[in-house]
Design a protein around this motif. Structure first.
Motif, PDB file in Angstrom:
ATOM      1  N   UNK A 143      -3.710 -51.784  72.135  1.00  0.00           N
ATOM      2  CA  UNK A 143      -3.362 -52.202  70.784  1.00  0.00           C
ATOM      3  C   UNK A 143      -3.352 -53.737  70.708  1.00  0.00           C
ATOM      4  N   UNK A 144      -3.838 -54.338  69.617  1.00  0.00           N
ATOM      5  CA  UNK A 144      -3.756 -55.792  69.482  1.00  0.00           C
ATOM      6  C   UNK A 144      -2.350 -56.224  69.073  1.00  0.00           C
ATOM      7  N   UNK A 145      -1.889 -57.323  69.666  1.00  0.00           N
ATOM      8  CA  UNK A 145      -0.550 -57.851  69.409  1.00  0.00           C
ATOM      9  C   UNK A 145      -0.638 -59.353  69.172  1.00  0.00           C
ATOM     10  N   UNK A 146       0.219 -59.858  68.277  1.00  0.00           N
ATOM     11  CA  UNK A 146       0.111 -61.235  67.827  1.00  0.00           C
ATOM     12  C   UNK A 146       1.486 -61.894  67.759  1.00  0.00           C
ATOM     13  N   UNK A 147       1.545 -63.156  68.151  1.00  0.00           N
ATOM     14  CA  UNK A 147       2.732 -63.977  67.885  1.00  0.00           C
ATOM     15  C   UNK A 147       2.678 -64.415  66.427  1.00  0.00           C
ATOM     16  N   UNK A 148       3.798 -64.330  65.733  1.00  0.00           N
ATOM     17  CA  UNK A 148       3.857 -64.726  64.334  1.00  0.00           C
ATOM     18  C   UNK A 148       4.652 -66.031  64.193  1.00  0.00           C
ATOM     19  N   UNK A 149       4.757 -66.503  62.947  1.00  0.00           N
ATOM     20  CA  UNK A 149       5.627 -67.656  62.698  1.00  0.00           C
ATOM     21  C   UNK A 149       7.001 -67.221  62.185  1.00  0.00           C
ATOM     22  N   UNK A 150       7.318 -65.928  62.335  1.00  0.00           N
ATOM     23  CA  UNK A 150       8.636 -65.416  61.985  1.00  0.00           C
ATOM     24  C   UNK A 150       9.554 -65.557  63.191  1.00  0.00           C
ATOM     25  N   UNK A 151      10.712 -66.146  62.992  1.00  0.00           N
ATOM     26  CA  UNK A 151      11.618 -66.420  64.113  1.00  0.00           C
ATOM     27  C   UNK A 151      12.568 -65.252  64.346  1.00  0.00           C
ATOM     28  N   UNK A 152      12.888 -65.010  65.609  1.00  0.00           N
ATOM     29  CA  UNK A 152      13.957 -64.076  65.953  1.00  0.00           C
ATOM     30  C   UNK A 152      15.298 -64.804  65.867  1.00  0.00           C
ATOM     31  N   UNK A 160      12.768 -67.212  70.066  1.00  0.00           N
ATOM     32  CA  UNK A 160      11.312 -67.284  70.009  1.00  0.00           C
ATOM     33  C   UNK A 160      10.756 -66.545  68.823  1.00  0.00           C
ATOM     34  N   UNK A 161       9.431 -66.451  68.740  1.00  0.00           N
ATOM     35  CA  UNK A 161       8.790 -65.830  67.581  1.00  0.00           C
ATOM     36  C   UNK A 161       8.809 -64.309  67.667  1.00  0.00           C
ATOM     37  N   UNK A 162       8.751 -63.670  66.515  1.00  0.00           N
ATOM     38  CA  UNK A 162       8.524 -62.236  66.469  1.00  0.00           C
ATOM     39  C   UNK A 162       7.070 -61.956  66.841  1.00  0.00           C
ATOM     40  N   UNK A 163       6.884 -61.007  67.750  1.00  0.00           N
ATOM     41  CA  UNK A 163       5.542 -60.513  68.075  1.00  0.00           C
ATOM     42  C   UNK A 163       5.349 -59.194  67.336  1.00  0.00           C
ATOM     43  N   UNK A 164       4.143 -58.981  66.823  1.00  0.00           N
ATOM     44  CA  UNK A 164       3.837 -57.755  66.088  1.00  0.00           C
ATOM     45  C   UNK A 164       2.619 -57.064  66.700  1.00  0.00           C
ATOM     46  N   UNK A 165       2.589 -55.746  66.575  1.00  0.00           N
ATOM     47  CA  UNK A 165       1.373 -54.986  66.878  1.00  0.00           C
ATOM     48  C   UNK A 165       0.689 -54.657  65.554  1.00  0.00           C
ATOM     49  N   UNK A 166      -0.623 -54.437  65.619  1.00  0.00           N
ATOM     50  CA  UNK A 166      -1.388 -54.204  64.383  1.00  0.00           C
ATOM     51  C   UNK A 166      -2.232 -52.947  64.524  1.00  0.00           C
ATOM     52  N   UNK A 197      -2.882 -61.451  57.041  1.00  0.00           N
ATOM     53  CA  UNK A 197      -2.186 -61.861  58.260  1.00  0.00           C
ATOM     54  C   UNK A 197      -1.712 -63.305  58.236  1.00  0.00           C
ATOM     55  N   UNK A 198      -2.367 -64.153  57.426  1.00  0.00           N
ATOM     56  CA  UNK A 198      -1.959 -65.560  57.400  1.00  0.00           C
ATOM     57  C   UNK A 198      -0.551 -65.737  56.842  1.00  0.00           C
ATOM     58  N   UNK A 199      -0.062 -64.743  56.089  1.00  0.00           N
ATOM     59  CA  UNK A 199       1.279 -64.852  55.531  1.00  0.00           C
ATOM     60  C   UNK A 199       2.366 -64.786  56.604  1.00  0.00           C
ATOM     61  N   UNK A 200       2.024 -64.278  57.789  1.00  0.00           N
ATOM     62  CA  UNK A 200       2.994 -64.266  58.889  1.00  0.00           C
ATOM     63  C   UNK A 200       2.499 -65.120  60.058  1.00  0.00           C
ATOM     64  N   UNK A 201       1.571 -66.023  59.774  1.00  0.00           N
ATOM     65  CA  UNK A 201       1.169 -67.015  60.764  1.00  0.00           C
ATOM     66  C   UNK A 201       0.084 -66.594  61.721  1.00  0.00           C
ATOM     67  N   UNK A 202      -0.662 -65.545  61.402  1.00  0.00           N
ATOM     68  CA  UNK A 202      -1.752 -65.097  62.268  1.00  0.00           C
ATOM     69  C   UNK A 202      -3.058 -65.660  61.714  1.00  0.00           C
ATOM     70  N   UNK A 203      -3.734 -66.476  62.518  1.00  0.00           N
ATOM     71  CA  UNK A 203      -4.931 -67.162  62.033  1.00  0.00           C
ATOM     72  C   UNK A 203      -6.188 -66.321  62.171  1.00  0.00           C
ATOM     73  N   UNK A 204      -6.284 -65.509  63.214  1.00  0.00           N
ATOM     74  CA  UNK A 204      -7.527 -64.778  63.481  1.00  0.00           C
ATOM     75  C   UNK A 204      -7.183 -63.398  64.032  1.00  0.00           C
ATOM     76  N   UNK A 205      -7.404 -62.358  63.235  1.00  0.00           N
ATOM     77  CA  UNK A 205      -7.103 -60.994  63.674  1.00  0.00           C
ATOM     78  C   UNK A 205      -7.916 -60.592  64.897  1.00  0.00           C
TER      79      UNK A 205
END
Length: 271
Positions: A143-152, A160-166, A197-205
């Motif tokens: 599964x792809x996973x991304x660091x976001x600009x949402x803070x824990x 640190x940042x919230x990581x999300x799966x997509x 995805x840019x709304x949560x700080x992900x530049x490139x899916x």
């Protein structure tokens, strides 16, 4: 060696293959409807601070079980030995990734405390049964996973940042996926974001921070869930002398059916 196309449906059989070194890949789609878990192992004061981090951030860090110091078993989750039963681990030293072994028996210490945290793989069987595509499974990928600009929410040194799966899926399936996953709060529950995805700080899916590049079809939209790799981002910030986690996508597969998790696992359980 078992690959992503040879599905192992029994959690016990899967762990047996992992212990024998016959299965070292991602666990998505394996173990049937079994509850899967992220793993974090820390010692001493670091373990106490990390417990507070989980309690402050239940969405990415839903606690399934907490082990007794020095005990590598988690009886509430099954016949488990944490030194051997994860297909691939990560070893962190002073916040830096040092190794990715398939066994950690040589690293085990008497003061280590293990944390099993819910994993989104646990609801994928329910999505599949509802006819919702789980594209990384059918593509044989992690599964792809991304660091976001949402803070824990920080706790001690851990932050640190919230990581999300997509998971990409047709737009018509997204609402049903939200409804289904909301029934699995111990597997991160409903998505935290869908769409841009840019709304949560992900530049490139197509360039995930963890896992494999996504399989996105025409008409799909990206749907994002809180991810149990979030603690690994916090470990890089906290810099504990030694920490052990699962490698992203290589989960601890328990004996608990996902649909029974809420009834059988209430709150924090010690091993």
């Amino acid at each position: 060696m078992t690959d992503a196309r040879s599905i192992v449906s029994s959690p016990a059989a899967l762990r047996a293959q992992i212990r024998d070194g016959q299965f070292t890949g991602p666990t998505a789609g394996h173990g049937g409807d079994a509850l899967q878990a992220n793993l974090v192992i820390l010692a001493g004061d670091d373990a106490s601070a990390f417990l507070r981090f989980c309690q402050a951030n239940p969405r990415p860090c839903p606690l399934l079980a907490v082990g007794e110091p020095g005990d590598p078993t988690l009886p509430t989750l099954g016949d488990i030995d944490l030194r051997h039963d994860v297909p691939r681990y990560r070893v962190w030293r002073d916040g830096a990734l040092a190794d990715e072994p398939t066994d950690i028996a040589a690293l085990w210490q008497d003061d280590m405390v293990s944390f099993a945290l819910g994993c989104s793989f646990s609801f994928e069987d329910a999505l599949t049964r509802a006819g919702i595509p789980v594209r990384h499974q059918t593509a044989g990928r992690n599964v792809p996973m991304y660091r976001t600009d949402l803070a824990t929410r920080p706790a001690g040194r851990f932050s640190g940042p919230l990581v999300v799966s997509m998971r990409a899926m047709p737009a018509a399936d997204a609402i049903e996926a939200i409804t289904i996953c909301d029934r699995f709060p111990l597997a991160h529950g409903a998505p935290v974001h869908l769409g841009d995805p840019s709304e949560i700080g992900i530049a490139d899916l197509h360039a995930p921070d963890y896992g494999d590049a996504p399989d996105i079809r025409p008409g799909d939209i990206p749907v994002f869930w809180a991810c149990g790799v979030t603690p690994q981002a916090a470990i890089t910030a906290a810099k504990p002398a030694l920490a052990i986690t699962h490698a992203p996508g290589h989960m601890l597969v328990t004996d608990i059916p996902s649909g029974q998790a809420e009834r059988r696992l209430t709150g924090v359980h010690t091993g």
